[in-house]
Design an enzyme around this catalytic site. Structure first.
Site, PDB file in Angstrom:
ATOM      1  CG  HIS A   1       4.436  -6.188   5.379  1.00 10.68           C
ATOM      2  ND1 HIS A   1       5.406  -5.272   5.035  1.00 10.68           N
ATOM      3  CD2 HIS A   1       4.783  -7.334   4.751  1.00 10.68           C
ATOM      4  CE1 HIS A   1       6.294  -5.853   4.239  1.00 10.68           C
ATOM      5  NE2 HIS A   1       5.940  -7.096   4.058  1.00 10.68           N
TER       6      HIS A   1
ATOM      7  CG  MET B   1      -4.828 -10.958  -3.931  1.00 17.31           C
ATOM      8  SD  MET B   1      -4.523 -12.603  -4.624  1.00 17.31           S
ATOM      9  CE  MET B   1      -4.844 -12.290  -6.359  1.00 17.31           C
TER      10      MET B   1
ATOM     11  CE  LYS C   1       1.675   2.484   0.688  1.00 19.33           C
ATOM     12  NZ  LYS C   1       2.120   3.586   1.531  1.00 19.33           N
TER      13      LYS C   1
HETATM   14  P1  AMP Z   1       7.102  -9.957   2.091  1.00 16.78           P
HETATM   15  O1  AMP Z   1       7.568  -9.406   3.397  1.00 16.78           O
HETATM   16  O2  AMP Z   1       7.442  -9.113   0.918  1.00 16.78           O
HETATM   17  O3  AMP Z   1       7.412 -11.416   1.916  1.00 16.78           O
HETATM   18  O4  AMP Z   1       5.519  -9.890   2.160  1.00 16.78           O
HETATM   19  C1  AMP Z   1       4.807 -10.494   3.212  1.00 16.78           C
HETATM   20  C2  AMP Z   1       3.349 -10.523   2.851  1.00 16.78           C
HETATM   21  O5  AMP Z   1       2.886  -9.187   2.648  1.00 16.78           O
HETATM   22  C3  AMP Z   1       3.077 -11.290   1.558  1.00 16.78           C
HETATM   23  O6  AMP Z   1       1.885 -12.043   1.694  1.00 16.78           O
HETATM   24  C4  AMP Z   1       2.918 -10.199   0.553  1.00 16.78           C
HETATM   25  O7  AMP Z   1       2.111 -10.552  -0.548  1.00 16.78           O
HETATM   26  C5  AMP Z   1       2.246  -9.119   1.384  1.00 16.78           C
HETATM   27  N1  AMP Z   1       2.428  -7.816   0.761  1.00 16.78           N
HETATM   28  C6  AMP Z   1       3.589  -7.260   0.334  1.00 16.78           C
HETATM   29  N2  AMP Z   1       3.357  -6.082  -0.253  1.00 16.78           N
HETATM   30  C7  AMP Z   1       2.018  -5.887  -0.225  1.00 16.78           C
HETATM   31  C8  AMP Z   1       1.148  -4.855  -0.682  1.00 16.78           C
HETATM   32  N3  AMP Z   1       1.614  -3.781  -1.300  1.00 16.78           N
HETATM   33  N4  AMP Z   1      -0.184  -5.009  -0.472  1.00 16.78           N
HETATM   34  C9  AMP Z   1      -0.672  -6.105   0.153  1.00 16.78           C
HETATM   35  N5  AMP Z   1       0.099  -7.100   0.624  1.00 16.78           N
HETATM   36  C10 AMP Z   1       1.410  -7.001   0.432  1.00 16.78           C
END
Ligand code: AMP
Length: 281
Positions: free
Chosen positions: A37, A148, A184
């Protein structure tokens, strides 16, 4: 940094920013922030005057047997992280604020959802598209940042922005990984110590597949079988899927060439993890 919990207040703040001609970078999240994030926030910070981060665990995108209640949450910690990263606003609405009654309109995603997580999580991307359409309307960002790691989500959001003419740019951001390659994820905290160790095989299997392709292998089934046996030999959970498609269309490949995605989902005892590689063959 300001924390805004109501749609009307967020709309007022956005109007003030627009009046001042400030560009807005938007990072939608479900919270429990980690370096993935943070990398989206940093990119948004570089490219915009103002960064708005939202934290909302969206019930609409969780299936009946999924982990909505168990999804990790820690707003205090998240707001500390956001403050350190100089986020300007956190939009942190309650479920009642976002869905005060049964929604009268929801979106149904038509393309790019019959494969990968779309087939094992029916309705998931409809929930994602619906909440993002609402959030895009409230926040009116110039740019929205997506990881991604959720490559199918990026493909679906690309369709959403184009079809509904949202005047914003979608910025995909590379997956941030642990030292051993594990992507992550907020869900990683739910792995047992043994599973956490095993989990590095997921990314390893993706890089092995890439190596095979780079050295000339073009048989998709051979590549997938190799990944399957690598993962099975080295971990205790179960493979949900391992699939290869064109990207971002997510269509079946007659011939392995062009921009492709190798994607997998894997179930440990308490967490379902996904990962992928997008590459040009
Ligand atoms: P989430 O809170 O899991 O819905 O993720 C929020 C945003 O963070 C989404 O666009 C995810 O794709 C991005 N995200 C989650 N994990 C990663 C990561 N390891 N690397 C890059 N972006 C991430």
């Amino acid at each position: 940094m300001r924390v805004i919990t109501t749609i009307s207040q967020m709309q007022k703040e956005v109007q003030l920013l627009k009046n001042e001609n400030l560009s807005v970078g938007y990072v939608p999240t479900m919270g429990y922030l980690h370096e993935g994030h943070i990398s989206l926030v940093r990119k948004a910070k570089e490219e915009n005057d103002i960064v708005i981060l939202s934290i909302f665990v969206n019930p609409l995108q969780f299936g009946p047997n999924e982990d909505l209640d168990a999804y990790p949450r820690d707003f205090e910690r998240d707001s500390e992280i956001a403050k350190n990263e100089k986020v300007d606003f956190i939009f942190y609405p309650s479920v009642d604020e976002m869905y005060p009654s049964k929604p009268s309109v929801t979106l149904v995603v038509q393309k790019r959802v019959d494969v990968l997580c779309g087939s094992s999580r029916p309705g998931h991307f409809d929930g994602v598209a619906t909440v993002l359409a609402k959030l895009f309307h409230v926040i009116q960002p110039n740019r929205a940042y997506f990881g991604m790691k959720d490559a199918q989500q990026v493909a679906v959001v690309d369709g959403l922005i184009n079809d509904l003419h949202f005047p914003l740019e979608l910025i995909p951001v590379e997956t941030v990984r642990e030292e051993d390659g594990l992507a992550k994820s907020s869900r990683n905290v739910r792995l047992t110590a043994k599973e956490r160790e095993e989990a590095s095989i997921l990314y390893k299997s993706l890089t092995e597949a890439e190596k095979q392709i780079r050295s000339g292998e073009r048989n998709i089934q051979v590549i997938i079988s190799h990944m399957q046996s690598l993962i099975k030999q080295n971990s205790s959970g179960t493979v949900d899927y391992i699939e290869i498609y064109s990207y971002p269309e997510l269509e079946k490949l007659e011939v392995l060439e062009g921009k492709i995605i190798i994607a997998l989902a894997f179930k440990f005892s308490n967490a379902r993890l996904i990962d992928n590689l997008v590459l040009t063959v």
